[in-house]
Design an enzyme around this catalytic site. Structure first.
Site, PDB file in Angstrom:
ATOM      1  N   ASN A   1       1.378   3.039  -2.592  1.00  0.00           N
ATOM      2  CA  ASN A   1       0.632   3.960  -3.472  1.00  0.00           C
ATOM      3  C   ASN A   1      -0.636   4.467  -2.788  1.00  0.00           C
ATOM      4  O   ASN A   1      -1.019   5.626  -2.959  1.00  0.00           O
ATOM      5  CB  ASN A   1       0.318   3.276  -4.800  1.00  0.00           C
ATOM      6  CG  ASN A   1       1.559   3.176  -5.663  1.00  0.00           C
ATOM      7  OD1 ASN A   1       1.975   4.165  -6.255  1.00  0.00           O
ATOM      8  ND2 ASN A   1       2.189   2.005  -5.686  1.00  0.00           N
TER       9      ASN A   1
ATOM     10  N   GLU B   1       5.630   6.090  -9.584  1.00  0.00           N
ATOM     11  CA  GLU B   1       4.230   5.682  -9.384  1.00  0.00           C
ATOM     12  C   GLU B   1       3.513   6.597  -8.405  1.00  0.00           C
ATOM     13  O   GLU B   1       2.375   7.018  -8.649  1.00  0.00           O
ATOM     14  CB  GLU B   1       4.171   4.252  -8.813  1.00  0.00           C
ATOM     15  CG  GLU B   1       4.485   3.181  -9.815  1.00  0.00           C
ATOM     16  CD  GLU B   1       4.174   1.800  -9.251  1.00  0.00           C
ATOM     17  OE1 GLU B   1       3.517   1.028  -9.955  1.00  0.00           O
ATOM     18  OE2 GLU B   1       4.589   1.495  -8.115  1.00  0.00           O
TER      19      GLU B   1
ATOM     20  N   LEU C   1     -10.561  -7.889 -12.600  1.00  0.00           N
ATOM     21  CA  LEU C   1     -11.974  -7.695 -12.297  1.00  0.00           C
ATOM     22  C   LEU C   1     -12.826  -8.051 -13.510  1.00  0.00           C
ATOM     23  O   LEU C   1     -12.531  -7.624 -14.635  1.00  0.00           O
ATOM     24  CB  LEU C   1     -12.221  -6.240 -11.895  1.00  0.00           C
ATOM     25  CG  LEU C   1     -11.599  -5.829 -10.551  1.00  0.00           C
ATOM     26  CD1 LEU C   1     -11.606  -4.309 -10.408  1.00  0.00           C
ATOM     27  CD2 LEU C   1     -12.325  -6.490  -9.387  1.00  0.00           C
TER      28      LEU C   1
ATOM     29  N   HIS D   1      -0.148   0.567 -13.188  1.00  0.00           N
ATOM     30  CA  HIS D   1       0.663  -0.592 -13.570  1.00  0.00           C
ATOM     31  C   HIS D   1       2.115  -0.160 -13.753  1.00  0.00           C
ATOM     32  O   HIS D   1       2.383   0.862 -14.392  1.00  0.00           O
ATOM     33  CB  HIS D   1       0.122  -1.207 -14.869  1.00  0.00           C
ATOM     34  CG  HIS D   1       0.835  -2.472 -15.244  1.00  0.00           C
ATOM     35  ND1 HIS D   1       0.852  -3.587 -14.418  1.00  0.00           N
ATOM     36  CD2 HIS D   1       1.592  -2.790 -16.322  1.00  0.00           C
ATOM     37  CE1 HIS D   1       1.572  -4.533 -14.995  1.00  0.00           C
ATOM     38  NE2 HIS D   1       2.034  -4.081 -16.147  1.00  0.00           N
TER      39      HIS D   1
ATOM     40  N   MET E   1      -4.359  -7.001  -7.117  1.00  0.00           N
ATOM     41  CA  MET E   1      -3.768  -8.014  -7.983  1.00  0.00           C
ATOM     42  C   MET E   1      -4.772  -9.080  -8.440  1.00  0.00           C
ATOM     43  O   MET E   1      -4.414 -10.238  -8.645  1.00  0.00           O
ATOM     44  CB  MET E   1      -2.553  -8.657  -7.282  1.00  0.00           C
ATOM     45  CG  MET E   1      -1.463  -7.648  -6.917  1.00  0.00           C
ATOM     46  SD  MET E   1      -0.928  -6.573  -8.282  1.00  0.00           S
ATOM     47  CE  MET E   1       0.251  -7.666  -9.065  1.00  0.00           C
TER      48      MET E   1
ATOM     49  N   GLY F   1       0.782  -1.233   0.000  1.00  0.00           N
ATOM     50  CA  GLY F   1       0.000   0.000   0.000  1.00  0.00           C
ATOM     51  C   GLY F   1       0.811   1.277   0.000  1.00  0.00           C
ATOM     52  O   GLY F   1       0.338   2.309   0.495  1.00  0.00           O
TER      53      GLY F   1
HETATM   54  C1  GAR Z   1       2.721  -1.288  -7.614  1.00  0.00           C
HETATM   55  O1  GAR Z   1       4.005  -1.332  -8.173  1.00  0.00           O
HETATM   56  C2  GAR Z   1       1.655  -1.390  -8.697  1.00  0.00           C
HETATM   57  O2  GAR Z   1       1.996  -0.723  -9.865  1.00  0.00           O
HETATM   58  C3  GAR Z   1       1.588  -2.869  -8.910  1.00  0.00           C
HETATM   59  O3  GAR Z   1       1.616  -3.390  -7.593  1.00  0.00           O
HETATM   60  C4  GAR Z   1       2.456  -2.553  -6.790  1.00  0.00           C
HETATM   61  C5  GAR Z   1       1.750  -2.246  -5.496  1.00  0.00           C
HETATM   62  O4  GAR Z   1       2.609  -1.571  -4.605  1.00  0.00           O
HETATM   63  N1  GAR Z   1       0.424  -3.269  -9.655  1.00  0.00           N
HETATM   64  C6  GAR Z   1       0.442  -4.179 -10.618  1.00  0.00           C
HETATM   65  O5  GAR Z   1       1.422  -4.839 -10.881  1.00  0.00           O
HETATM   66  C7  GAR Z   1      -0.863  -4.368 -11.364  1.00  0.00           C
HETATM   67  N2  GAR Z   1      -0.712  -5.288 -12.416  1.00  0.00           N
HETATM   68  P1  GAR Z   1       2.033  -0.901  -3.285  1.00  0.00           P
HETATM   69  O6  GAR Z   1       1.180  -1.956  -2.570  1.00  0.00           O
HETATM   70  O7  GAR Z   1       3.241  -0.543  -2.469  1.00  0.00           O
HETATM   71  O8  GAR Z   1       1.220   0.296  -3.686  1.00  0.00           O
END
Ligand code: GAR
Length: 202
Positions: free
Chosen positions: A17, A182, A96, A112, A93, A15
């Site tokens: 992001n 990100e 949907l 992504h 992940m 989490g």
């Molecule tokens: C992030 O790097 C996001 O882009 C990726 O999961 C990570 C979550 O990090 N998402 C994907 O790969 C979607 N296909 P976080 O839990 O620290 O935010």
């Protein structure tokens, strides 16, 4: 329309992001409130981040025996109960299905860690780093896009940014650089849909 947009953030893990969104809401750079955080993993650290921020945190793992579409319909009921303007997939992940997406047309935004059309699915950064090692690519990136259908990490792009890879990189340094991008790009993209900038005068 109320001043602040209501966001529901879907997560599966750490989490960081989500934290970027919570921080941007708190300091006012994002004119939004996080109405709830939902995780399909009960032990996701992001749920803790939500609680610390005083935001409802709900764990909703999919029972093994439950059909994916039935799970998505129930998830849509749960998310809909918070009356979101936007649903943000920040490290969510699971793909949907339409049982979820048809309830929120043009309202679901995904992050992504790769450029459009590249490395969809899991371990995108790792796979880009391997491709760099084989001389196949020289940069990867980050994208934020709308989720119109069941396509994996695809849909109309809101923002994207390339991240060059250098020979001095390790997987860890590349990951760190991508995560920094990100955190900024996701907040920027959400801000852009909440208050779209007017079309330039002809
Ligand atoms: C992030 O790097 C996001 O882009 C990726 O999961 C990570 C979550 O990090 N998402 C994907 O790969 C979607 N296909 P976080 O839990 O620290 O935010």
């Amino acid at each position: 329309m109320p001043d602040k947009a209501r966001l529901v953030v879907l997560i599966s893990g750490t989490g960081t992001n989500l934290q970027a969104i919570l921080d941007a809401c708190r300091i006012g750079t994002l004119p939004a409130d996080v109405a709830a955080v939902v995780s399909n993993k009960s032990d996701a650290f992001g749920l803790e981040r939500a609680r610390t921020a005083g935001v409802p945190a709900v764990a909703r793992p999919k029972p093994k025996e439950q059909d994916r579409r039935a799970y998505d319909a129930q998830l849509a009921d749960l998310v809909g109960s918070y009356r979101p303007d936007w649903i943000i997939l920040a490290g969510w992940m699971r793909v949907l299905s339409d049982n979820f997406l048809s309830r929120f047309p043009n309202r679901v935004i995904n992050l992504h860690p790769a450029l459009p059309g590249t490395f969809p699915g899991t371990h995108a950064i790792e796979r880009a780093f391997e491709a760099f090692g084989k001389g196949e690519i020289r940069e990867t990136g980050v994208m934020v896009h709308l989720v119109p259908d069941e396509g994996v990490d695809s849909g109309p792009v809101l923002l994207q940014e390339a991240v060059p890879i250098s020979a001095a990189d390790t997987l860890a340094t590349l990951e760190a650089r991508i995560h920094t991008v990100e955190h900024r790009l996701l907040v920027q993209a959400i801000a852009s849909v909440i208050h779209p900038s007017p079309d330039p005068a002809p």
